[in-house]
Write a protein that holds these residues in place. Structure first.
Motif, PDB file in Angstrom:
ATOM      1  N   THR A  48      11.471  53.769 -65.550  1.00 23.44           N
ATOM      2  CA  THR A  48      10.955  54.915 -66.308  1.00 23.44           C
ATOM      3  C   THR A  48      10.137  54.488 -67.525  1.00 23.44           C
ATOM      4  OG1 THR A  48      13.006  55.022 -67.599  1.00 23.44           O
ATOM      5  CG2 THR A  48      12.884  56.367 -65.596  1.00 23.44           C
ATOM      6  N   ASP A  49       9.812  53.188 -67.618  1.00 21.87           N
ATOM      7  CA  ASP A  49       9.151  52.705 -68.843  1.00 21.87           C
ATOM      8  C   ASP A  49       7.625  52.714 -68.763  1.00 21.87           C
ATOM      9  OD1 ASP A  49       8.655  50.679 -67.087  1.00 21.87           O
ATOM     10  OD2 ASP A  49       9.663  49.096 -68.230  1.00 21.87           O
ATOM     11  N   HIS A  50       7.042  53.183 -67.642  1.00 23.76           N
ATOM     12  CA  HIS A  50       5.587  53.296 -67.497  1.00 23.76           C
ATOM     13  C   HIS A  50       4.877  51.953 -67.567  1.00 23.76           C
ATOM     14  CE1 HIS A  50       6.093  57.606 -67.767  1.00 23.76           C
ATOM     15  NE2 HIS A  50       6.748  57.470 -68.899  1.00 23.76           N
ATOM     16  N   TYR A  51       5.555  50.886 -67.123  1.00 25.48           N
ATOM     17  CA  TYR A  51       4.957  49.564 -67.044  1.00 25.48           C
ATOM     18  C   TYR A  51       5.187  48.974 -65.654  1.00 25.48           C
ATOM     19  CZ  TYR A  51       4.062  49.060 -72.075  1.00 25.48           C
ATOM     20  OH  TYR A  51       3.577  49.210 -73.343  1.00 25.48           O
ATOM     21  N   PRO A  66       0.552  48.395 -68.450  1.00 24.49           N
ATOM     22  CA  PRO A  66       0.849  49.827 -68.346  1.00 24.49           C
ATOM     23  C   PRO A  66       0.337  50.405 -67.035  1.00 24.49           C
ATOM     24  CG  PRO A  66      -0.958  49.447 -69.878  1.00 24.49           C
ATOM     25  CD  PRO A  66      -0.421  48.102 -69.521  1.00 24.49           C
ATOM     26  N   VAL A  67       1.045  51.422 -66.536  1.00 17.04           N
ATOM     27  CA  VAL A  67       0.627  52.122 -65.321  1.00 17.04           C
ATOM     28  C   VAL A  67       0.292  53.555 -65.696  1.00 17.04           C
ATOM     29  CG1 VAL A  67       1.998  50.668 -63.802  1.00 17.04           C
ATOM     30  CG2 VAL A  67       3.010  52.739 -64.745  1.00 17.04           C
ATOM     31  N   SER A  68      -0.559  54.165 -64.900  1.00 11.48           N
ATOM     32  CA  SER A  68      -1.021  55.512 -65.228  1.00 11.48           C
ATOM     33  C   SER A  68      -0.071  56.597 -64.736  1.00 11.48           C
ATOM     34  CB  SER A  68      -2.408  55.747 -64.614  1.00 11.48           C
ATOM     35  OG  SER A  68      -2.367  55.542 -63.205  1.00 11.48           O
ATOM     36  N   PRO A  70       3.777  58.390 -63.507  1.00  7.85           N
ATOM     37  CA  PRO A  70       5.024  58.669 -64.226  1.00  7.85           C
ATOM     38  C   PRO A  70       6.117  57.635 -63.981  1.00  7.85           C
ATOM     39  CG  PRO A  70       4.864  60.058 -62.283  1.00  7.85           C
ATOM     40  CD  PRO A  70       3.559  59.316 -62.372  1.00  7.85           C
ATOM     41  N   GLY A  72       7.234  53.602 -63.486  1.00  6.55           N
ATOM     42  CA  GLY A  72       6.912  52.191 -63.616  1.00  6.55           C
ATOM     43  C   GLY A  72       7.557  51.408 -62.492  1.00  6.55           C
TER      44      GLY A  72
END
Length: 501
Positions: A48-51, A66-68, A70, A72
């Protein structure tokens, strides 16, 4: 009555969602799956950290970007095959310069994990609803009555529920039990980590775990950045330069197929080959084998890259080379939708007839002509038997080694035999069969620019070649080789017409 039933149904639906959604989320974010990433056996976990975080092991620093979306992803690399740390880092940088196929692989895996979690959550969420309905109103009232604290059954149920809740809170099954010797939460941007160099724009959002990294490790990272930059620039410039190539365009009623061979893991050439194919109006691909160097699962990244480049083609034909020996490459390509060395006559480019045979021999990085159990002459005779027994003349015989096609050409049963294996262009050479019918043999050079079985690197080790094969009414009528030199300059060969009696 109808309205009451509708309200009851809605209540059940809301209750089901109240159970199913949390269960699915817990199952999803506590799940993991194994796959092959960056030439490693890897464990993938959603976060859930968006990475997108890559754990490379105890020697190299972890990296993340980082990922775009919701969700990770956490990727832990496992075993792989390598001869040195420097070679492994160079491989990382080379794969990172063409990452799309690997990113798609992980995305597909995470989507499948999400689907599985949603399905299990939906099923488990329905269990309490079904139990509620099955018990019935009268029995539910009886059970509620027994929950009275003054009733012995109610006391036992209360104590039991309290003990279960306490056990769950103490054990915390959602927490990882993996022992951690170091906290890897100290992240530094790549430009800050290596201020000695200018980090390419595509990598500036990458972060590095900086605890306990050594000077030698930092040197490897600097080397990887250099490999990444040079590889990205070289192959991107080559793909862009294809717009200026003077390639023959197919006439009305003609079909063009792109021929590749001996890629040997050079994924940098895949977008270049596709750009050439687009410029020439190609709609099919003929792959003469040796996509890998060892035929092992760690080389799946090479097959993923090839598939991504030509996924929209309806006709994708391939054979195994001697370096693709084993069960992995064939099964993997077939799962991706490729037609691989069937040993049967099938419809080929332009509606012609195509016969493709795999090379059954095995090779390491040096010995190319190990022939266990089946000599090349015996194999050539077997291929000729299949080709000559066909009711319709075989227009294209696709093999890895031209020696496999000599007997079929001698008998006059095929129009052209396409091959690779020797890493240099040979032909097209006409062959007059026993029935006086003409055929041709043609060998494509190495598409990966490979020296021996090695092609991974920031630039080509030797010239890289693809060939455009033109068909009219299913028969091959011309060839045009296109070669990318090691200095990034293209050489476009003349279109070579093929004449048949």
């Amino acid at each position: 009555m109808t309205r009451r039933r509708a309200l009851v149904a809605c209540a059940y639906a809301v209750a089901w969602l109240a159970f199913a959604v949390p269960i699915a989320l817990v199952l999803f974010f506590t799940s993991s799956a194994t796959t092959t990433v960056a030439s490693h056996d890897s464990v993938v976990r959603p976060t859930t950290d968006h990475y997108a975080t890559l754990h490379t092991g105890p020697f190299l620093p972890d990296v993340r970007a980082p990922v775009s979306g919701p969700v990770g992803v956490d990727i832990t690399l496992g075993k792989t095959e390598t001869t040195s740390a420097e070679g492994l880092v160079e491989r990382y940088a080379f794969i990172a310069s063409q990452p799309d196929a690997q990113v798609e692989r992980v995305e597909r895996l995470v989507r499948r994990m999400a689907y599985d979690a949603a399905l299990r959550g939906a099923v488990l969420g329905a269990v309490p609803i079904l139990v509620w309905v099955a018990v019935g109103k009268r029995r539910r009232r009886e059970l509620v009555g027994r929950l009275d604290p003054r009733h012995p059954t109610g006391v036992l149920l209360g104590v039991g529920l309290a003990l279960v809740l306490a056990a769950v809170l103490v054990s915390q099954p959602w927490e990882s039990r993996d022992p951690m010797l170091a906290d890897t939460t100290d992240w530094q941007s790549l430009p800050d980590y290596v201020p000695e160099v200018t980090v390419p724009r595509e990598a500036q959002q990458v972060q590095v775990s900086v605890n306990s990294t050594t000077y030698e490790t930092k040197r490897l990272v600097l080397s990887a950045i250099d490999t990444f930059r040079r590889s990205k620039q070289f192959y991107a410039a080559a793909a862009l330069a294809t717009e200026n190539l003077d390639l023959r365009q197919p006439a009305e009623g003609e079909t063009v197929a792109l021929m590749v061979s001996d890629r040997h893991d050079n994924i940098g050439m895949d977008p270049v080959a596709r750009a050439i194919a687009d410029k020439a109006g190609a709609t099919a691909i003929l792959n003469a084998g040796d996509d890998t160097s060892t035929g092992q699962a760690w080389e799946a990244f090479s097959l993923d890259s090839l598939d991504k480049a030509f996924r929209d083609y309806d006709q994708r034909f391939s054979v195994l080379g001697n370096h693709d020996h084993g069960s992995f490459v064939e099964a993997y390509l077939e799962d991706l939708g490729w037609t691989v060395g069937t040993g049967e006559v099938v419809e080929g480019p332009g509606g012609g007839r195509l016969l493709a045979f795999n090379d059954p021999r095995s090779s390491g990085l040096g010995n190319w002509r190990d022939e266990p159990g089946l000599s090349i002459d015996e194999l050539a005779s077997k291929i000729a038997d299949v080709a000559c027994e066909s009711d319709v003349r075989v227009n294209t015989l696709l093999v890895h080694d031209s020696d496999m096609a000599t007997e079929a050409l001698r008998r006059g049963c095929v129009d052209i035999a396409l091959s690779g294996h020797v890493h240099v262009q040979v032909g097209p050479n006409p062959v007059r069969g026993l029935d006086a019918r003409r055929g041709y043999t043609y060998t494509n050079g190495t598409t990966g620019g490979a020296a021996y079985a090695l092609a991974v690197g920031s630039k080509l080790r030797r010239p890289a070649e693809v060939t455009l094969v033109t068909y009219r009414d299913g028969r091959p009528v011309g060839l045009q080789p296109v070669t990318l030199q090691t200095n990034g300059v293209f050489e476009v060969g003349d279109w070579l017409p093929l004449h048949f009696d």
